[in-house]
Design an enzyme around this catalytic site. Structure first.
Site, PDB file in Angstrom:
ATOM      1  N   GLU A  19      21.689  -7.922  19.656  1.00 39.83           N
ATOM      2  CA  GLU A  19      20.575  -6.802  19.900  1.00 39.83           C
ATOM      3  C   GLU A  19      20.617  -5.473  20.904  1.00 39.83           C
ATOM      4  O   GLU A  19      20.431  -4.593  20.742  1.00 39.83           O
ATOM      5  CB  GLU A  19      19.457  -7.713  21.221  1.00 39.83           C
ATOM      6  CG  GLU A  19      18.916  -8.921  20.008  1.00 39.83           C
ATOM      7  CD  GLU A  19      19.268  -8.645  18.984  1.00 39.83           C
ATOM      8  OE1 GLU A  19      18.175  -7.329  18.857  1.00 39.83           O
ATOM      9  OE2 GLU A  19      19.018  -9.306  17.673  1.00 39.83           O
ATOM     10  N   GLY A  60       9.048  -9.948  15.077  1.00 36.02           N
ATOM     11  CA  GLY A  60       8.780  -8.887  14.629  1.00 36.02           C
ATOM     12  C   GLY A  60       9.625  -7.792  13.388  1.00 36.02           C
ATOM     13  O   GLY A  60       8.993  -7.311  12.244  1.00 36.02           O
ATOM     14  N   ALA A  61      10.863  -8.476  13.526  1.00 36.21           N
ATOM     15  CA  ALA A  61      11.759  -8.188  12.476  1.00 36.21           C
ATOM     16  C   ALA A  61      12.882  -9.197  12.182  1.00 36.21           C
ATOM     17  O   ALA A  61      13.428  -9.463  13.590  1.00 36.21           O
ATOM     18  CB  ALA A  61      12.269  -7.096  12.111  1.00 36.21           C
ATOM     19  N   MET A  62      13.340  -9.062  11.058  1.00 38.33           N
ATOM     20  CA  MET A  62      14.930  -9.935  11.533  1.00 38.33           C
ATOM     21  C   MET A  62      16.007  -9.258  10.318  1.00 38.33           C
ATOM     22  O   MET A  62      16.228  -8.996   9.539  1.00 38.33           O
ATOM     23  CB  MET A  62      14.539 -11.518  11.082  1.00 38.33           C
ATOM     24  CG  MET A  62      15.442 -12.492  10.790  1.00 38.33           C
ATOM     25  SD  MET A  62      15.738 -12.758  12.170  1.00 38.33           S
ATOM     26  CE  MET A  62      18.197 -13.403  11.751  1.00 38.33           C
ATOM     27  N   GLU A  63      16.917  -9.875  10.891  1.00 38.61           N
ATOM     28  CA  GLU A  63      18.490  -8.740  10.414  1.00 38.61           C
ATOM     29  C   GLU A  63      18.938 -10.043   9.332  1.00 38.61           C
ATOM     30  O   GLU A  63      20.070  -9.527   9.357  1.00 38.61           O
ATOM     31  CB  GLU A  63      19.224  -8.086  11.382  1.00 38.61           C
ATOM     32  CG  GLU A  63      20.269  -9.190  12.281  1.00 38.61           C
ATOM     33  CD  GLU A  63      19.282  -9.892  13.593  1.00 38.61           C
ATOM     34  OE1 GLU A  63      20.256 -10.554  14.622  1.00 38.61           O
ATOM     35  OE2 GLU A  63      18.079 -10.041  13.584  1.00 38.61           O
ATOM     36  N   ASN A  64      18.641 -10.629   8.789  1.00 37.54           N
ATOM     37  CA  ASN A  64      19.237 -11.461   7.689  1.00 37.54           C
ATOM     38  C   ASN A  64      19.692  -9.938   6.548  1.00 37.54           C
ATOM     39  O   ASN A  64      19.467  -9.164   6.019  1.00 37.54           O
ATOM     40  CB  ASN A  64      18.285 -12.589   6.737  1.00 37.54           C
ATOM     41  CG  ASN A  64      17.157 -12.865   7.108  1.00 37.54           C
ATOM     42  OD1 ASN A  64      17.114 -13.848   7.897  1.00 37.54           O
ATOM     43  ND2 ASN A  64      15.708 -12.269   6.987  1.00 37.54           N
ATOM     44  N   HIS A  82      16.438  -0.780  13.797  1.00 38.58           N
ATOM     45  CA  HIS A  82      16.863  -1.865  14.804  1.00 38.58           C
ATOM     46  C   HIS A  82      18.028  -2.804  13.704  1.00 38.58           C
ATOM     47  O   HIS A  82      18.952  -3.007  13.797  1.00 38.58           O
ATOM     48  CB  HIS A  82      16.197  -1.979  15.384  1.00 38.58           C
ATOM     49  CG  HIS A  82      16.142  -3.580  16.169  1.00 38.58           C
ATOM     50  ND1 HIS A  82      16.272  -3.377  17.555  1.00 38.58           N
ATOM     51  CD2 HIS A  82      16.668  -4.941  16.054  1.00 38.58           C
ATOM     52  CE1 HIS A  82      16.609  -4.770  18.314  1.00 38.58           C
ATOM     53  NE2 HIS A  82      17.218  -4.762  17.278  1.00 38.58           N
ATOM     54  N   GLU A  83      16.919  -2.656  12.428  1.00 39.89           N
ATOM     55  CA  GLU A  83      17.460  -4.409  11.928  1.00 39.89           C
ATOM     56  C   GLU A  83      18.693  -3.517  10.836  1.00 39.89           C
ATOM     57  O   GLU A  83      19.740  -4.978  11.036  1.00 39.89           O
ATOM     58  CB  GLU A  83      16.696  -4.980  10.747  1.00 39.89           C
ATOM     59  CG  GLU A  83      15.091  -5.313  11.612  1.00 39.89           C
ATOM     60  CD  GLU A  83      15.921  -6.376  12.404  1.00 39.89           C
ATOM     61  OE1 GLU A  83      16.432  -6.647  12.692  1.00 39.89           O
ATOM     62  OE2 GLU A  83      14.580  -5.746  13.389  1.00 39.89           O
ATOM     63  N   HIS A  97      22.200  -3.840  12.688  1.00 36.88           N
ATOM     64  CA  HIS A  97      22.140  -5.195  12.880  1.00 36.88           C
ATOM     65  C   HIS A  97      23.289  -5.944  11.376  1.00 36.88           C
ATOM     66  O   HIS A  97      24.410  -6.717  11.872  1.00 36.88           O
ATOM     67  CB  HIS A  97      20.991  -6.365  13.290  1.00 36.88           C
ATOM     68  CG  HIS A  97      21.087  -6.691  13.985  1.00 36.88           C
ATOM     69  ND1 HIS A  97      21.567  -6.935  15.288  1.00 36.88           N
ATOM     70  CD2 HIS A  97      19.693  -6.728  14.253  1.00 36.88           C
ATOM     71  CE1 HIS A  97      20.601  -7.403  16.158  1.00 36.88           C
ATOM     72  NE2 HIS A  97      19.593  -6.513  15.534  1.00 36.88           N
TER      73      HIS A  97
END
Length: 940
Positions: free
Chosen positions: A376, A317-321, A353-354, A357
Site C-alpha cells: 500500500e 474505494g477500489a481493489m487491485e485484483n 493506485h490500483e 498494485h
C-alpha cells in the site's frame, strides 16, 4: 485497495484513504480471541503448499431460482505439494457447506484420475480462525503432488465481502442483480476453500456458470463460452492466471457493458457507458507509463488484458485484483458536465493506485499483512507520482505533502499508532488495523523520503531490480532494503540500515530542534520523538536516523532537496561563515519529521513571510511552517501566541498548499470552540479576505487546478463562518440548481441547506433521487448533512437508516451531519444513541456504530456531553461486544479534550477577542473620521 463537508469531500477526493482506499469496516463485531485460540493459531501451517486451483462456480441470481436465490454452488480442485510427510491438511473455509471432501495423488500426464479418498470423518474447524484441519488415514508423502477436491455451497450476502450480491435500478425502473467479489484481506475463503494467506501463491483456472442474460469477467481473458447441460446457461472458461495470491482472485457476473479495445476495458452498468471514457483514456496511459518507469510492461507479466469495473455496492474505494480492478462507481466514472475537477483527479489517482498494485502487491506481494506497507505504501506513492505521468497540470507532488505527509502525522504522534512493520498481526481485527493511514500515508511518505535521500535515478533503478528479483514471489521489508542498498550512492549508504529500521520498525517520528545560536553563526540540531500528548503511554525516548535538509538566508535554495547530513541520537552543530538571518529545515518537507526553532528564528521566519512573494519560501515549506506551528502549540512545545503571530501572514496567502495546512489546523481549534465561534468567524473572514477577493465564485481561463481547489475551500470556510457576501451569492446560485458551476456546487449546496429550510432540502433531495452521475450523487447526499433544524436533522438521519443511502455511503453521509455544523453535534449524538440498534442494522454491525459514537464524541466540548456519553456507555455499552472498547476509549478522548481546552483554549479565545476588538476599533475609528469630516463640511 483504495480513505466538514467540503473538507471531508476534498479529503476523500484528493487523498482517497483512498484511494485504494481500505474497506469501510461496517460488518462484524469480531469474535473474542478465546482461551483456546492463541494468536499463532490464526496463521496457516506451511507443511502443504498450493500449486494451482481449478474453480467452478454457479451463482443463483434470478427470481426464478426460488429458495436458492443469492446462494452459489462451487467445486474446486486444488493441486498441493506437502513439504513433509503428513496426515493433516490445513486450509481456510468460511460459511461454506461441503458435500464432497476428498483427495488423491495426482496421476501422471494422460493417466485418468483415480477414485478419490475421503478425508477422515472427524475433523476440526475453528470458527475464530476459519481454519479447517482435515486428516487422512494414509500418510501424504513429501514432495508428491496431490489433488484436493471439494464440492460445496455458499451464500451471496450483501456485506460486500467474499462472493456477494449487489444491485442497481436501470432506466426502466427494473432492479438488476449481479454477483461481484472482494477477497482482500481474508475473504477468498468465503468463495472457495483455500490457503488464504498472501504468501501461498498459486495459479487459478476459473469457470463461471451464468444465465444467458448475464455476462461474466474474471482476472484473465475469456477463452471460451460453452452451452451448459443446464438449459439457458453457459459455462465461461478463463485463461490460467499468473502465479498470485488468493486475495487477488476476482469475478463478476452481471449485465454490464464495456468500453473496450483488444486489451483494455472499462465496465459499468449500461446506462453509465458514457461515463467510462475518461477512466478508459487515463487508465491506458497510466498503465503504459508505469510500465515504462518500472521497465516492466504490464502485458508481459503473464496477463494479456486489463479490466476496470464500476460496482454499485463496494466496500473498498477500489481493489487491485490482477487484471480485474474493481471500484466504487464514484471512484471510476466521469461525466464531463457534472464531475468536479477534484473528483476527476481523485478518479485518476485511484486508477493509478490500483494499477501500481499490478507490480507492488500482485507481481511482488507482501509475505504477510505485517508488511502491508510494501503493497500500500508504493500504491499510495504512485497514486500521486504515477498520476502525474499522465496528468502533469495538477501539481501532485506538492499536494502529496498536505494530503499524505501532514495528514498522517497526527495519528502517528499518539499512543494509538503502530509501526509500519508490525509483527503483532494475527486476528481479523489486526488485519483491519494494518490497512490504516500508517501503511498508506506514512508508507508513501517514507518511500518519498528515501527517494530524496538516495536520488531519483538510483531509487528508480532499485525498484526495477526489486520487481525483477521477487516477481511472482512474496517479499519482506529486508528484501526491499537490500535492493535500495544495491543502488544507494556511497554518501549516507552506511546510514541506510539505520534510516530504514528506525522509521519502519519503530512507531512515530522525530521533532528536529534547530537552535540558532545567539550570534547567529551556528545551528545546533537535536531530536526528540514528537508527541501530541504527554504521558499517554507512548515511548518518548525513541531515536531516529533522520535525513536532514536545510536552506538559509545566505544561500536560499528551496529547490535543492539533497540531504545535508544524517541526524542520529547525538547533537550535531553546523557552523557558518556569516551570520544567518534565518534557517528553514526540511526543504519542501521531503523528510518525515517536524521542526522547531528558537523563538528568534521563528520571528525571523515571520518577517520573511511578510515580504513580497513570501520571501521566496517554497509553498511546501510555507505549508510545513503552518502545520508545524499549529501542532507544536497543540502539544504545548511553543505558545499559541507565537503560532498565531506567525500565521498572520495568511492574510496575504493565495496558494492552495499552505491554505490546506491552515484549514486543517483551524479545524481542530474550531471543533474545540464548539458553538462559541463569534470571534472566530471574524478572524477567518479577515484571514481569507485576499484569497476570497482574488478567487471569488467565478472560474477563469487562467485558473490552475490548485486555484480551483482553493476556491472550493475558501468559499466553504467564508460561507460557513459568516461572510455575508459569500452566503448571499451562494444562495443566489442555489435558486437555479441545474446551472450551478460544478466546481462550486459543494459550497452552494451546503449553504442552501444551512441557510434554508424544508423547501431547499426537498429541492436538493429531489435532484438526488433522479441523479445518474455517481460523483454528483455522492456530492448531493454528502450535502444533506448541512441542515440545521431538528426536523431536517431527523429527516437525514432516517434517510441513513433507510435503503435510499447505500450501506457503503452511510458513514460518510452521517459524518457530514455532525461535522458541517457544530450545533448539530448534540442532536446527532442523541439520535444515534436513541436508535443505535436500528443504526447497527443499517450499517452492518455494532462496530460501525461504535466508530460513529467515538467520532461524534471527539467533537464534544462540554461536561454535559461527557456525562451523556458516560450514561449511554453504562446503560448500553455491553450490547456492543468487543466494540465496547471503542466506546470506553471515546470517554478517555473526551476527558483529554476537555482538559486540553481548559489549559490551552483560553489563549486562542483571548487572541481572537483582542484581534476582533482591534478590528472593530479600527472600523469605529474609520467611521468616526468620516463623521468628523462630514461635520466639518456641514459647518462650512
Amino acid at each position: 485497495m483504495f480513505s466538514l463537508r467540503v473538507t471531508l469531500l476534498m479529503a476523500v477526493c484528493l487523498s482517497l484513504a483512498a484511494a485504494d482506499t481500505r474497506p469501510l469496516v461496517l460488518d462484524d463485531v469480531q469474535p473474542p480471541v478465546t482461551l483456546e485460540t492463541v494468536l499463532d493459531d490464526y496463521r496457516l501451517a506451511s507443511h502443504i503448499l498450493p500449486v494451482s486451483y481449478n474453480i467452478t462456480l454457479r451463482p443463483y441470481l434470478l427470481e426464478s431460482d426460488g429458495v436458492k436465490r443469492f446462494t452459489f454452488d462451487g467445486e474446486v480442485h486444488i493441486e498441493v505439494v506437502p513439504t513433509e510427510n503428513t496426515t493433516s491438511v490445513h486450509l481456510h473455509a468460511k460459511n461454506l457447506t461441503f458435500s464432497v471432501s476428498e483427495f488423491w495423488a495426482k496421476p501422471a500426464q494422460g493417466v485418468a484420475a483415480p477414485a478419490g479418498t475421503n478425508f477422515n470423518s472427524v475433523n476440526e474447524t475453528n470458527s475464530d480462525t476459519d481454519i479447517v484441519k482435515l486428516t487422512t488415514a494414509a500418510t501424504l508423502t513429501a514432495n508428491t503432488p496431490y489433488i484436493l477436491h471439494f464440492v460445496y455451497t455458499g451464500l451471496m450476502e450483501d456485506d460486500m465481502h467474499g462472493f456477494y450480491k449487489s444491485y442497481y435500478v436501470d432506466d426502466n425502473n427494473v432492479t438488476k442483480w449481479l454477483g461481484s467479489t472482494q477477497f482482500e484481506t481474508n475473504h477468498a475463503r468465503r468463495a472457495f476453500p483455500s490457503f488464504d494467506e498472501p504468501k501461498f501463491k498459486a495459479t487459478f483456472n476459473i469457470t463461471l456458470k451464468r444465465h444467458r442474460t448475464f455476462n461474466s469477467v474474471s482476472n484473465t481473458r475469456l477463452i471460451g463460452s460453452y452451452p451448459s447441460t443446464e438449459a439457458g446457461y453457459f459455462e465461461d472458461v478463463f485463461a490460467t492466471t499468473p502465479i498470485m495470491s488468493t486475495y487477488l482472485v476476482a469475478f463478476i457476473i452481471s449485465e454490464f457493458a464495456a468500453r473496450t479495445d483488444d486489451k483494455f476495458r472499462v465496465l459499468a452498468r449500461p446506462e453509465y457507458y458514457a461515463q467510462t471514457q475518461y477512466p478508459y483514456n487515463v487508465g491506458i496511459e497510466i498503465l503504459q507509463k508505469m510500465g515504462e518507469y518500472l521497465n516492466l510492461d504490464y502485458y508481459t507479466l503473464g496477463n494479456d488484458k486489463m479490466d476496470m469495473a464500476a460496482i454499485p455496492d463496494f466496500s473498498a474505494g477500489a481493489m487491485e485484483n490482477w487484471g480485474l480492478l474493481t471500484y466504487r462507481e464514484r471512484s471510476l466514472l466521469v461525466d464531463e458536465s457534472a464531475t468536479t475537477l477534484a473528483s476527476r483527479q481523485a478518479i485518476a489517482a485511484v486508477v493509478a493506485h490500483e494499477q501500481a498494485h499490478m507490480w507492488f502487491g500482485d507481481l511482488v506481494t507482501c509475505e504477510w499483512w505485517s508488511y502491508t506497507w510494501l503493497n500500500e505504501g508504493f500504491a499510495r506513492y504512485f497514486q500521486y507520482f504515477g498520476t502525474a505521468m499522465a496528468e502533469d497540470k495538477w501539481d501532485l507532488e506538492n499536494q502529496f505533502v498536505v494530503d499524505q505527509v501532514q495528514s498522517v502525522m497526527a495519528m502517528d504522534s499518539t499512543n494509538a499508532t503502530n509501526p509500519l512493520t508490525d509483527p503483532n498481526t494475527y486476528t481479523p481485527a489486526h488485519l483491519s488495523r494494518m490497512f490504516n493511514s500508517i501503511s498508506y500515508n506514512k508508507g508513501a511518505s517514507f518511500i518519498r523520503m528515501i527517494k530524496h535521500t538516495m536520488g531519483e535515478t538510483e531509487f528508480q533503478l532499485a525498484l526495477q531490480n526489486y520487481l525483477v528479483k521477487y516477481s511472482y514471489k512474496s517479499s519482506r521489508p529486508e528484501n526491499l532494503l537490500a535492493e535500495w542498498q544495491g543502488t544507494w550512492p556511497d554518501r549516507f549508504k552506511n546510514s541506510s540500515q539505520e534510516i530504514f529500521d528506525s522509521f519502519t520498525t519503530q512507531v512515530g517520528y522525530p521533532l528536529v530542534n534547530a537552535e540558532l545560536s545567539s550570534d547567529r553563526m551556528s545551528v545546533r540540531f537535536t531530536q526528540q520523538r514528537f508527541l501530541l500528548k504527554e504521558n499517554d503511554g507512548s515511548n518518548a525516548s525513541l531515536v531516529y536516523s533522520v535525513p536532514i535538509t536545510f536552506t538559509n538566508s545566505i544561500s536560499p535554495k528551496f529547490y535543492n532537496t539533497t540531504t545535508n547530513f544524517i541526524l542520529n541520537g547525538t547533537a550535531e552543530t553546523w557552523n557558518f561563515h556569516h551570520a544567518l538571518d534565518w534557517i528553514i529545515v526540511n526543504v519542501q518537507q521531503c523528510g518525515y519529521y517536524r521542526v522547531n526553532y528558537t523563538e528568534n528564528n521563528w520571528r525571523s521566519i515571520q518577517t520573511l513571510l511578510a515580504n513580497n512573494s513570501w520571501g521566496g519560501v517554497h509553498e511546501n515549506n510555507r505549508a510545513q511552517i503552518v502545520d508545524d506551528l499549529f501542532n507544536l502549540a497543540r502539544a504545548g512545545l511553543i505558545s499559541y501566541s507565537l503560532t498565531l503571530d506567525v500565521i498572520e501572514y495568511l492574510e496575504t496567502e493565495t496558494h492552495y498548499i499552505p491554505w490546506t495546512s491552515a484549514f486543517n489546523g483551524f479545524s481542530f481549534l474550531a471543533i474545540r470552540l464548539g458553538n462559541d465561534t463569534f470571534n472566530f468567524n471574524s478572524y477567518i473572514q479577515s484571514l481569507t479576505q485576499k484569497a476570497y477577493n482574488k478567487l471569488g465564485f467565478n472560474e477563469t481561463e487562467t485558473d490552475t487546478a490548485l486555484d480551483i481547489y482553493l476556491r472550493t475551500k475558501v468559499l466553504s470556510w467564508a460561507c460557513r463562518y459568516g461572510s455575508a457576501d459569500c452566503i448571499s451569492r451562494a444562495k443566489t446560485y442555489f435558486q437555479s440548481l441545474s446551472t450551478v458551476p460544478k466546481n462550486i456546487r459543494a459550497t452552494v449546496y451546503c449553504v442552501g441547506l444551512r441557510e434554508g429550510g424544508s423547501t431547499e432540502f426537498e429541492a436538493l433531495y429531489n435532484k438526488f433521487k433522479v441523479e445518474t452521475v455517481a460523483t454528483e450523487e455522492t456530492l448531493l447526499q454528502n450535502s444533506f448533512g448541512c441542515v440545521k433544524t431538528q426536523a431536517l436533522i431527523e429527516r437525514v438521519f432516517n434517510l441513513i437508516l433507510s435503503d435510499e443511502i447505500r450501506r457503503q455511503d452511510k458513514s460518510s453521509v452521517l459524518a457530514t451531519l455532525y461535522t458541517e455544523n457544530n450545533e448539530n453535534v448534540s442532536p446527532v449524538f442523541a439520535l444515534v444513541t436513541q436508535k443505535f440498534e436500528e443504526l447497527a442494522q443499517a450499517m452492518g454491525g455494532y462496530s460501525a456504530v461504535a466508530t460513529v459514537i467515538s467520532n461524534i464524541a471527539a467533537r464534544f466540548t462540554t461536561e454535559q456531553q461527557y456525562a451523556d456519553l458516560q450514561t449511554f456507555n453504562k446503560n448500553s455499552g455491553s450490547k456492543f461486544g468487543n466494540s465496547q472498547a471503542t466506546l470506553t476509549a471515546a470517554e478517555a478522548t473526551v476527558a483529554e479534550n476537555l482538559e486540553w481546552a481548559q489549559a490551552k483554549l483560553g489563549v486562542f479565545r483571548s487572541y481572537l477577542a483582542g484581534r476582533n476588538g482591534g478590528t472593530m476599533a479600527s472600523a469605529l475609528s474609520a467611521v468616526s473620521l468620516v463623521l468628523v469630516a462630514l461635520a466639518t463640511i456641514l459647518r462650512h
